[in-house]
Design an enzyme around this catalytic site. Structure first.
Site, PDB file in Angstrom:
ATOM      1  CB  SER A 105      -2.391  -8.657 -14.603  1.00  0.00           C
ATOM      2  OG  SER A 105      -2.095  -8.025 -15.813  1.00  0.00           O
TER       3      SER A 105
ATOM      4  CB  ALA B 228       2.795 -18.359 -14.970  1.00  0.00           C
TER       5      ALA B 228
ATOM      6  CB  ALA C 265      -1.097   0.025   1.146  1.00  0.00           C
TER       7      ALA C 265
ATOM      8  CE1 TYR D 241       2.665  -8.705 -12.497  1.00  0.00           C
ATOM      9  CE2 TYR D 241       1.645  -8.794 -14.680  1.00  0.00           C
ATOM     10  CZ  TYR D 241       1.731  -8.093 -13.640  1.00  0.00           C
ATOM     11  OH  TYR D 241       1.047  -7.283 -12.867  1.00  0.00           O
TER      12      TYR D 241
ATOM     13  CG  ASP E 187       9.467  -9.679   2.054  1.00  0.00           C
ATOM     14  OD1 ASP E 187       8.642  -9.845   0.946  1.00  0.00           O
ATOM     15  OD2 ASP E 187      10.632  -9.870   1.964  1.00  0.00           O
ATOM     16  CB  VAL E 188       3.519 -10.548   0.501  1.00  0.00           C
ATOM     17  CG1 VAL E 188       2.697  -9.425   1.159  1.00  0.00           C
ATOM     18  CG2 VAL E 188       4.218 -10.157  -0.991  1.00  0.00           C
TER      19      VAL E 188
ATOM     20  CE  LYS F  21      -0.400  -9.699 -10.880  1.00  0.00           C
ATOM     21  NZ  LYS F  21      -0.656  -9.088  -9.380  1.00  0.00           N
TER      22      LYS F  21
ATOM     23  CB  ILE G 116      -2.990   0.966 -13.836  1.00  0.00           C
ATOM     24  CG1 ILE G 116      -4.148  -0.117 -13.925  1.00  0.00           C
ATOM     25  CG2 ILE G 116      -3.554   1.902 -12.828  1.00  0.00           C
ATOM     26  CD1 ILE G 116      -5.397   0.447 -14.479  1.00  0.00           C
TER      27      ILE G 116
ATOM     28  NE  ARG H  18       6.672   1.727  -4.447  1.00  0.00           N
ATOM     29  CZ  ARG H  18       7.116   0.663  -5.175  1.00  0.00           C
ATOM     30  NH1 ARG H  18       6.646   0.879  -6.484  1.00  0.00           N
ATOM     31  NH2 ARG H  18       7.812  -0.333  -5.155  1.00  0.00           N
TER      32      ARG H  18
HETATM   33  P1  NAP Z   1       3.713  -0.573  -7.736  1.00  0.00           P
HETATM   34  O1  NAP Z   1       3.435   0.887  -7.948  1.00  0.00           O
HETATM   35  O2  NAP Z   1       5.018  -0.922  -8.211  1.00  0.00           O
HETATM   36  O3  NAP Z   1       3.746  -0.900  -6.216  1.00  0.00           O
HETATM   37  C1  NAP Z   1       3.910  -2.031  -5.627  1.00  0.00           C
HETATM   38  C2  NAP Z   1       3.680  -2.213  -4.243  1.00  0.00           C
HETATM   39  O4  NAP Z   1       3.714  -3.779  -3.870  1.00  0.00           O
HETATM   40  C3  NAP Z   1       4.431  -1.495  -3.490  1.00  0.00           C
HETATM   41  O5  NAP Z   1       3.731  -0.916  -2.316  1.00  0.00           O
HETATM   42  C4  NAP Z   1       5.599  -2.424  -2.831  1.00  0.00           C
HETATM   43  O6  NAP Z   1       6.137  -2.004  -1.832  1.00  0.00           O
HETATM   44  C5  NAP Z   1       4.481  -3.705  -2.906  1.00  0.00           C
HETATM   45  N1  NAP Z   1       5.742  -4.788  -2.787  1.00  0.00           N
HETATM   46  C6  NAP Z   1       6.291  -5.320  -3.790  1.00  0.00           C
HETATM   47  N2  NAP Z   1       7.095  -6.413  -3.361  1.00  0.00           N
HETATM   48  C7  NAP Z   1       6.271  -6.673  -2.178  1.00  0.00           C
HETATM   49  C8  NAP Z   1       6.891  -7.733  -0.897  1.00  0.00           C
HETATM   50  N3  NAP Z   1       7.460  -8.663  -1.345  1.00  0.00           N
HETATM   51  N4  NAP Z   1       6.097  -7.657   0.125  1.00  0.00           N
HETATM   52  C9  NAP Z   1       4.945  -6.772   0.341  1.00  0.00           C
HETATM   53  N5  NAP Z   1       4.999  -5.774  -0.545  1.00  0.00           N
HETATM   54  C10 NAP Z   1       5.482  -5.576  -1.973  1.00  0.00           C
HETATM   55  O7  NAP Z   1       2.752  -1.659  -8.443  1.00  0.00           O
HETATM   56  P2  NAP Z   1       1.056  -1.043  -8.831  1.00  0.00           P
HETATM   57  O8  NAP Z   1       1.309  -0.777 -10.202  1.00  0.00           O
HETATM   58  O9  NAP Z   1       0.619  -0.188  -8.028  1.00  0.00           O
HETATM   59  O10 NAP Z   1       0.769  -2.627  -8.979  1.00  0.00           O
HETATM   60  C11 NAP Z   1      -0.112  -3.235  -7.880  1.00  0.00           C
HETATM   61  C12 NAP Z   1      -0.705  -4.414  -8.108  1.00  0.00           C
HETATM   62  O11 NAP Z   1      -1.549  -4.474  -9.354  1.00  0.00           O
HETATM   63  C13 NAP Z   1       0.428  -5.576  -8.527  1.00  0.00           C
HETATM   64  O12 NAP Z   1      -0.076  -6.640  -8.196  1.00  0.00           O
HETATM   65  C14 NAP Z   1       0.440  -5.564 -10.169  1.00  0.00           C
HETATM   66  O13 NAP Z   1       0.973  -6.782 -10.553  1.00  0.00           O
HETATM   67  C15 NAP Z   1      -1.103  -5.151 -10.414  1.00  0.00           C
HETATM   68  N6  NAP Z   1      -1.422  -4.566 -11.739  1.00  0.00           N
HETATM   69  C16 NAP Z   1      -0.726  -3.385 -12.041  1.00  0.00           C
HETATM   70  C17 NAP Z   1      -1.055  -3.018 -13.315  1.00  0.00           C
HETATM   71  C18 NAP Z   1      -0.555  -1.588 -13.787  1.00  0.00           C
HETATM   72  O14 NAP Z   1      -0.555  -1.163 -15.112  1.00  0.00           O
HETATM   73  N7  NAP Z   1       0.290  -0.838 -12.983  1.00  0.00           N
HETATM   74  C19 NAP Z   1      -1.492  -3.764 -14.163  1.00  0.00           C
HETATM   75  C20 NAP Z   1      -2.381  -4.972 -13.830  1.00  0.00           C
HETATM   76  C21 NAP Z   1      -1.958  -5.330 -12.606  1.00  0.00           C
HETATM   77  P3  NAP Z   1       7.378  -1.381  -1.324  1.00  0.00           P
HETATM   78  O15 NAP Z   1       7.113   0.096  -1.962  1.00  0.00           O
HETATM   79  O16 NAP Z   1       7.838  -1.472  -0.138  1.00  0.00           O
HETATM   80  O17 NAP Z   1       8.448  -1.693  -2.643  1.00  0.00           O
END
Ligand code: NAP
Length: 248
Positions: A142, A157, A13, A155, A63-64, A159, A188, A15
C-alpha cells in the site's frame, strides 16, 4: 495443440482488487486461476464470476490467517490443478485506530492476515516454483507503507514488512527464475475504502493529483504485467499505482 496450462493463485479474490486481478490473469488462456475467500459463499462467488465471464478459474476457501488452512488449500490446488507458479498475495484487512487506543487483537490480526500470511503462502508455493525453475510472486502492499498514515500503525507496519520481505525473497530465489515484486496501490475504490467517513475520503482525494479514486482494474493491469513473461528482468521492486499521491 492443447495449451499447456499453468496455475495462478490469487488470495482474497472474492471482491475488490483481488477480483480484478483474478479476471486480468484469467484472460491469459494459458492460465487456470484459483481465487480464495474466507467463506464457502465467497468461494462460490469466485467460481460463478469465472463461469459468467467464460474464463478458466475456480474459487476455494482458504483463510490466510490460519496456517493449516493455507497448507491444506495449497495441497488441494496442487493435486487438483497443479502447483501454483504465479502467486498474488492480495488478501488484506484493516483494523484502524490511533495507537493509544489500539487493542493488541487489532495489531495481531492485521499483522497476521497482511504480513505473516505472505510468509506462509510464499513458502508453501516455493518448492513447486523451484522445481519448475520459474515463478512469479506479487505482493500487494500500500502507498501508506512508505507514507505512514495516522490511525493505521498496524496496517502500515504490515505493509512495510511486505516490502522488506519482497526484497529479501527476491534475492534468495532470483537464480531460479522466480521473481518477487510488490505493488503499492493508493486510494482505490473498493469495499475497503467505501466505508471511510466522507471527510476522510475528501481529505485523501485532495492529495491525489489525478483527482479521482483508482479503479481495481488499474491495479490489476500492473499485477498482470509483473506476472507476465515480459517482466522477466524485474525483481525485488515495488511499483506504485496511486494517481501521483506519492512519488517516493
Ligand atoms: P476488500 O475489498 O476489503 O477485499 C479484501 C479481500 O481479502 C476479500 O476477498 C476478502 O475475502 C479477503 N480476505 C480478508 N481476510 C482474509 C483472510 N484471512 N484470508 C483470505 N482472504 C481474506 O479489499 P481491497 O480494497 O480489494 O484490498 C485488496 C488488497 O489491496 C489488500 O491487501 C489491501 O490492503 C490492498 N490495498 C487496498 C487499497 C484500497 O484503497 N482499496 C489501497 C492500498 C492497498 P472475504 O470476502 O472472504 O472476506
Amino acid at each position: 495443440m492443447p495449451i499447456e496450462k499453468r496455475v495462478a493463485l490469487v488470495t482474497g479474490a472474492s471482491r475488490g482488487i483481488g477480483q480484478a486481478i483474478a479476471k486480468a490473469l484469467a484472460s491469459d488462456e494459458s492460465l487456470t486461476v484459483i481465487g480464495t475467500a474466507t467463506s464457502a459463499e465467497g468461494a462460490s462467488t469466485i467460481s460463478h464470476y469465472f463461469a459468467k465471464w467464460g474464463l478458466d478459474g475456480d474459487g476455494i476457501v482458504m483463510d490466510v490467517a490460519d496456517p493449516l488452512s493455507v497448507s491444506e488449500g495449497i495441497d488441494q490446488i496442487s493435486s487438483a490443478y497443479g502447483p501454483p507458479l504465479i502467486l498474488v498475495n492480495n488478501a488484506g484487512i484493516t483494523r484502524d485506530g490511533l495507537l493509544l487506543r489500539m487493542k493488541s487483537d487489532d495489531w495481531d490480526s492485521v499483522v497476521n492476515t497482511n504480513l505473516s500470511a505472505v510468509y506462509r503462502t510464499s513458502k508453501a508455493v516455493l518448492k513447486g516454483m523451484m522445481k519448475a525453475r520459474w515463478g512469479r510472486i506479487i505482493n500487494i502492499s500500500s502507498v501508506v507503507a512508505q507514507m505512514g498514515n495516522p490511525g493505521q500503525a498496524n496496517y502500515c507496519a504490515a505493509k512495510a514488512g511486505i516490502e522488506g520481505f519482497t526484497r529479501s525473497m527476491a534475492r534468495e530465489v532470483a537464480t531460479r527464475d522466480i521473481t518477487v515484486n510488490a505493488v503499492a496501490p493508493g486510494f482505490i475504490e473498493t469495499d475497503m475504502t467505501k466505508d471511510l467517513p466522507v471527510d476522510a475520503q475528501n481529505a485523501m482525494l485532495a492529495r491525489v493529483p489525478i483527482g479521482r479514486l483508482g479503479q481495481a482494474s488499474e491495479v490489476a493491469a500492473v499485477v498482470n504485467f509483473l506476472a507476465s513473461k515480459q517482466a522477466s528482468y524485474m525483481t525485488g521492486e515495488c511499483l506504485h499505482v496511486n494517481g501521483g499521491m506519492y512519488t517516493g
